[in-house]
Design a protein around this motif. Structure first.
Motif, PDB file in Angstrom:
ATOM      1  N   ASN A   1       5.193  19.997  -3.325  1.00 25.13           N
ATOM      2  CA  ASN A   1       3.776  19.771  -3.605  1.00 25.13           C
ATOM      3  C   ASN A   1       3.074  19.000  -2.483  1.00 25.13           C
ATOM      4  O   ASN A   1       1.898  18.665  -2.598  1.00 25.13           O
ATOM      5  N   LEU A   2       3.801  18.723  -1.403  1.00 25.75           N
ATOM      6  CA  LEU A   2       3.265  17.953  -0.282  1.00 25.75           C
ATOM      7  C   LEU A   2       2.990  18.864   0.905  1.00 25.75           C
ATOM      8  O   LEU A   2       3.912  19.479   1.457  1.00 25.75           O
ATOM      9  N   GLU A   3       1.731  18.957   1.296  1.00 26.78           N
ATOM     10  CA  GLU A   3       1.337  19.761   2.456  1.00 26.78           C
ATOM     11  C   GLU A   3       0.930  18.837   3.590  1.00 26.78           C
ATOM     12  O   GLU A   3       0.110  17.937   3.398  1.00 26.78           O
ATOM     13  N   ILE A   4       1.486  19.051   4.761  1.00 24.17           N
ATOM     14  CA  ILE A   4       1.163  18.242   5.925  1.00 24.17           C
ATOM     15  C   ILE A   4       0.153  18.988   6.794  1.00 24.17           C
ATOM     16  O   ILE A   4       0.362  20.154   7.146  1.00 24.17           O
ATOM     17  N   ILE A   5      -0.921  18.320   7.136  1.00 27.90           N
ATOM     18  CA  ILE A   5      -1.919  18.862   8.050  1.00 27.90           C
ATOM     19  C   ILE A   5      -1.819  18.025   9.310  1.00 27.90           C
ATOM     20  O   ILE A   5      -2.307  16.891   9.372  1.00 27.90           O
TER      21      ILE A   5
ATOM     22  N   ALA B   1       0.816  -1.211   0.000  1.00 19.90           N
ATOM     23  CA  ALA B   1       0.000   0.000   0.000  1.00 19.90           C
ATOM     24  C   ALA B   1       0.854   1.267   0.000  1.00 19.90           C
ATOM     25  O   ALA B   1       0.523   2.261  -0.664  1.00 19.90           O
ATOM     26  N   ALA B   2       1.967   1.242   0.729  1.00 17.09           N
ATOM     27  CA  ALA B   2       2.817   2.428   0.823  1.00 17.09           C
ATOM     28  C   ALA B   2       3.369   2.845  -0.537  1.00 17.09           C
ATOM     29  O   ALA B   2       3.694   4.015  -0.755  1.00 17.09           O
ATOM     30  N   GLY B   3       3.472   1.918  -1.457  1.00 19.22           N
ATOM     31  CA  GLY B   3       4.018   2.226  -2.765  1.00 19.22           C
ATOM     32  C   GLY B   3       3.056   2.941  -3.691  1.00 19.22           C
ATOM     33  O   GLY B   3       3.449   3.407  -4.759  1.00 19.22           O
ATOM     34  N   LEU B   4       1.794   3.068  -3.279  1.00 18.64           N
ATOM     35  CA  LEU B   4       0.808   3.698  -4.159  1.00 18.64           C
ATOM     36  C   LEU B   4       1.141   5.156  -4.458  1.00 18.64           C
ATOM     37  O   LEU B   4       0.886   5.645  -5.565  1.00 18.64           O
ATOM     38  N   VAL B   5       1.686   5.863  -3.489  1.00 22.57           N
ATOM     39  CA  VAL B   5       2.018   7.278  -3.695  1.00 22.57           C
ATOM     40  C   VAL B   5       2.958   7.440  -4.885  1.00 22.57           C
ATOM     41  O   VAL B   5       2.893   8.436  -5.607  1.00 22.57           O
ATOM     42  N   ASP B   6       3.805   6.476  -5.108  1.00 22.76           N
ATOM     43  CA  ASP B   6       4.768   6.554  -6.214  1.00 22.76           C
ATOM     44  C   ASP B   6       4.093   6.513  -7.579  1.00 22.76           C
ATOM     45  O   ASP B   6       4.711   6.870  -8.586  1.00 22.76           O
ATOM     46  N   PHE B   7       2.839   6.067  -7.627  1.00 22.66           N
ATOM     47  CA  PHE B   7       2.116   6.010  -8.897  1.00 22.66           C
ATOM     48  C   PHE B   7       1.443   7.341  -9.237  1.00 22.66           C
ATOM     49  O   PHE B   7       0.972   7.526 -10.357  1.00 22.66           O
ATOM     50  N   ALA B   8       1.375   8.247  -8.277  1.00 27.17           N
ATOM     51  CA  ALA B   8       0.716   9.530  -8.519  1.00 27.17           C
ATOM     52  C   ALA B   8       1.522  10.362  -9.514  1.00 27.17           C
ATOM     53  O   ALA B   8       2.756  10.328  -9.509  1.00 27.17           O
ATOM     54  N   PRO B   9       0.853  11.107 -10.387  1.00 30.18           N
ATOM     55  CA  PRO B   9       1.577  11.975 -11.320  1.00 30.18           C
ATOM     56  C   PRO B   9       2.469  12.960 -10.557  1.00 30.18           C
ATOM     57  O   PRO B   9       2.093  13.425  -9.477  1.00 30.18           O
ATOM     58  N   PRO B  10       3.639  13.276 -11.088  1.00 29.92           N
ATOM     59  CA  PRO B  10       4.534  14.200 -10.401  1.00 29.92           C
ATOM     60  C   PRO B  10       3.923  15.588 -10.273  1.00 29.92           C
ATOM     61  O   PRO B  10       3.203  16.045 -11.163  1.00 29.92           O
ATOM     62  N   SER B  11       4.204  16.212  -9.150  1.00 33.03           N
ATOM     63  CA  SER B  11       3.830  17.613  -8.902  1.00 33.03           C
ATOM     64  C   SER B  11       2.353  17.858  -8.624  1.00 33.03           C
ATOM     65  O   SER B  11       1.952  19.017  -8.450  1.00 33.03           O
ATOM     66  N   ILE B  12       1.508  16.820  -8.558  1.00 33.11           N
ATOM     67  CA  ILE B  12       0.110  17.089  -8.190  1.00 33.11           C
ATOM     68  C   ILE B  12       0.062  17.430  -6.698  1.00 33.11           C
ATOM     69  O   ILE B  12       0.919  17.001  -5.927  1.00 33.11           O
ATOM     70  N   PRO B  13      -0.916  18.223  -6.255  1.00 32.81           N
ATOM     71  CA  PRO B  13      -1.029  18.540  -4.830  1.00 32.81           C
ATOM     72  C   PRO B  13      -1.281  17.275  -4.010  1.00 32.81           C
ATOM     73  O   PRO B  13      -2.128  16.448  -4.363  1.00 32.81           O
TER      74      PRO B  13
END
Length: 230
Positions: free
Chosen positions: A204-208, A177-189
């Motif tokens: 492009n990564l905001e932490i709340i 599951a942790a690897g899913l982030v790597d599939f996201a298009p680059p630079s999307i919010p």
């Protein structure tokens, strides 16, 4: 319509009263996870495994979706929302989310030990002697440690198409599951909502740094307002 991919973990359901999957010492509500969440544990003691999940199922039927689950439903008014959850509860669906992919199975379903594609809705206890039509024992429809994750490819395809990514209540340390982030298009919010984030903020990564019931409604309102202005 913009696509929002939402990855959720135990943190979003914990605030409804669902206990988190695993704590720091490798126990799940006092059980060694390998005793109750692995093929080896199942082979060793089926009654223990069934009792463990029967308790979880009873607990699930008593709790309700929280404000974080409900806030995500509001996003569907203006976005194409796809939720990918590591949780085995049905709180997203009960809140009203229409598109939910369960990576690790569903607690309110049972499946055959003879045919893994034979899955049925199941809200009561699963007991020794509960058989499928092939006269084989039923088991929880849950992905255990050491088993394949059949829905991973579907989840990866969803993530690839995202315009916005939200990560809620998960450390993203458990693979695959942790690897899913790597599939996201680059630079999307990317919005990472967790009271104890284990990563640092970047371009492009905001932490709340908030609990899901606080952080999710906040980001949802921001996105809806932003979309109103477009």
């Amino acid at each position: 319509m913009e696509r929002i991919c939402v990855l959720t973990g135990a943190g979003i359901s914990a605030e409804s009263g669902i206990r988190t999957f695993r704590d720091a010492d490798g126990l799940w509500e006092g059980y060694d996870v390998m005793e109750v969440a692995s093929p080896m544990g199942w082979a060793k003691n089926k009654e223990l495994v069934l009792d463990f999940y029967n308790q979880r199922r009873r607990q699930l039927l008593k709790v309700k979706p929280n404000d974080a689950h409900k806030a995500l439903v509001k996003l569907e008014e203006r976005f194409d929302v796809q939720i990918i959850t590591q949780n085995i509860d049905d709180l997203h669906e009960r809140a009203g989310s229409k598109n939910v992919t369960h990576l690790h199975g569903e607690l309110l379903k049972a499946r055959s030990t003879f045919d893994e594609d034979l899955v049925m809705d199941w809200r009561k206890d699963i007991c020794i002697g509960d058989f499928c039509e092939h006269n084989s024992q039923l088991r929880p429809h849950v992905v255990w440690f050491g088993e394949a994750v059949p829905m991973f490819q579907r989840a990866a395809e969803i993530t690839k198409k995202a315009d916005i990514l939200m990560v809620i209540g998960t450390s993203m340390q458990v693979y695959p599951a942790a690897g899913l982030v790597d599939f996201a298009p680059p630079s999307i919010p990317i919005y990472f909502i967790d009271p104890r984030p284990n990563i640092t903020e970047s371009g492009n990564l905001e932490i709340i740094e908030k609990k899901a019931v606080e952080g999710v409604p906040e980001i949802v309102e921001r996105l809806l307002n932003r979309n109103n202005k477009v």
